[in-house]
Design an enzyme around this catalytic site. Structure first.
Site, PDB file in Angstrom:
ATOM      1  N   CYS A 153       1.085  -1.624  -0.324  1.00 13.56           N
ATOM      2  CA  CYS A 153       0.127  -0.181  -0.063  1.00 13.56           C
ATOM      3  C   CYS A 153       1.212   1.425  -0.221  1.00 13.56           C
ATOM      4  O   CYS A 153       1.543   1.738   1.084  1.00 13.56           O
ATOM      5  CB  CYS A 153      -0.887  -0.422   2.086  1.00 13.56           C
ATOM      6  SG  CYS A 153      -1.802   1.562   1.325  1.00 13.56           S
ATOM      7  N   CYS A 186      -0.525   3.694   2.104  1.00 15.58           N
ATOM      8  CA  CYS A 186      -0.146   3.924   3.290  1.00 15.58           C
ATOM      9  C   CYS A 186       0.934   3.487   3.895  1.00 15.58           C
ATOM     10  O   CYS A 186       0.905   4.936   5.189  1.00 15.58           O
ATOM     11  CB  CYS A 186      -0.680   2.823   3.844  1.00 15.58           C
ATOM     12  SG  CYS A 186      -2.671   1.793   3.174  1.00 15.58           S
ATOM     13  N   ASP A 187       1.794   3.665   3.618  1.00 14.69           N
ATOM     14  CA  ASP A 187       3.357   3.707   3.040  1.00 14.69           C
ATOM     15  C   ASP A 187       4.294   4.215   3.205  1.00 14.69           C
ATOM     16  O   ASP A 187       5.808   4.403   3.171  1.00 14.69           O
ATOM     17  CB  ASP A 187       3.976   1.797   3.705  1.00 14.69           C
ATOM     18  CG  ASP A 187       3.070   0.858   4.683  1.00 14.69           C
ATOM     19  OD1 ASP A 187       2.678   1.679   5.963  1.00 14.69           O
ATOM     20  OD2 ASP A 187       2.817   0.153   4.184  1.00 14.69           O
TER      21      ASP A 187
END
Length: 309
Positions: A133, A136-137
């Protein structure tokens, strides 16, 4: 008979349960094999959920969601739904223990799981430098070099996204052509800090007790290996949607799905079958973010209340 059967206990299912019970449905059961919370409970750091100013783990973020949803009457049955059928206006829910329950409506919120690429070190460093992701990261690798594995639309789109955050993105693909729309490929090639590493196989992700330190690839043409010294590796080789409950005896699906098996819904989260809804990562065009899944669940519940009348 259930007013609503919710299949899946992640952000979409829990939010649907909260809205449905608070909105007046009296008999709502959420089927979830484990503790509610979903895949996000396995994340070590969450800092992009609205209203959550402090960095928390996925487990901490989801900690109070089940209690809040059940406060208004949502029931949790720790069971796996193996099949959903419909006859007339009534759905039949079959669980792993062979028992059946009837429901007036069903929400599928089972999600999807990232497909593993299968290279050495993938399992060992998953969540410790290997991610699926970018949204997300990606921020954790700001101004650093990263590698991204994949060659489809999602992979190229995520490479472009990472190129705005990271100093350099190595786009690693097993072929020398991409399975993406021409416009997506053109957009990717316009990014000066994306280096294409094509026609290679991924041999291994290496690292130490702090996490990933590099990615080793091998040329299909010369068999020469190359080490990319990166602290982060993003894998985008597809996702497997968890749509098994919709599979019928004849091999078809209870409702319309696309080629990837994602459930086709409209803006109200309605499927092609009246009374059957889908929310979160199991549906088409899902953003695969907690806040979006929660929004799907709320949208579905509001429309299910209207459907039941």
């Amino acid at each position: 008979m259930l007013d609503l059967a919710i299949i899946g206990g992640g952000p979409a299912g829990l939010t649907a349960g909260l809205y449905a019970t608070r909105g007046g449905l009296n008999n709502v059961t959420m089927f979830e094999m484990g503790m509610p919370g979903g895949q996000i409970t396995g994340s070590s750091e969450i800092e992009n959920y609205p209203g959550q100013a402090e960095v928390v783990t996925g487990m901490e973020l989801m900690e109070n969601w089940p209690a809040q949803a059940m406060k208004f009457g949502l029931k949790h049955e720790m069971n796996q739904v193996t099949n959903v059928t419909k006859e007339g206006d009534i759905f039949t829910i079959t669980t792993g223990d062979g028992k059946t329950q009837e429901a007036k409506s069903v929400l599928l919120a089972t999600g999807s799981v990232p497909r593993r690429a299968g290279f050495k070190g993938e399992d060992e460093f998953f969540g410790k430098g290997i991610s699926t992701c970018a949204t997300c990261d990606g921020f954790f690798y700001k101004n650093k070099e990263v590698a991204l594995i994949g060659g489809g639309d999602s992979a190229l789109e995520e490479a472009v996204y990472l190129s705005k955050i990271c100093s350099k993105v190595y786009l690693v693909h097993r072929r020398d052509t991409y399975r993406a729309a021409p416009s997506t490929i053109e957009h990717m090639k316009a990014c000066e800090n994306i280096e294409e590493v094509t026609n290679v196989t991924v041999e291994e992700v290496i690292g130490d007790n702090t996490g990933v330190t590099g990615l080793i690839v091998k040329s299909k043409e010369s068999d020469e290996t190359r080490q990319l010294d990166v602290p982060g590796v993003f894998v985008f080789v597809g996702r497997d949607v968890l749509n098994d409950p919709l599979k019928q005896e004849d091999g078809s699906f209870l409702c319309d799905v696309n080629e990837q098996g994602e459930v086709i819904v409209d803006l109200k989260m309605k499927t092609s079958v009246p009374g059957l809804y889908a929310a979160g990562d199991v549906r088409i065009d899902a953003a695969k973010q907690v806040v979006c899944a929660a929004g799907d669940g709320a949208t579905a519940a509001v429309n299910i209340i209207e459907y039941i009348g």
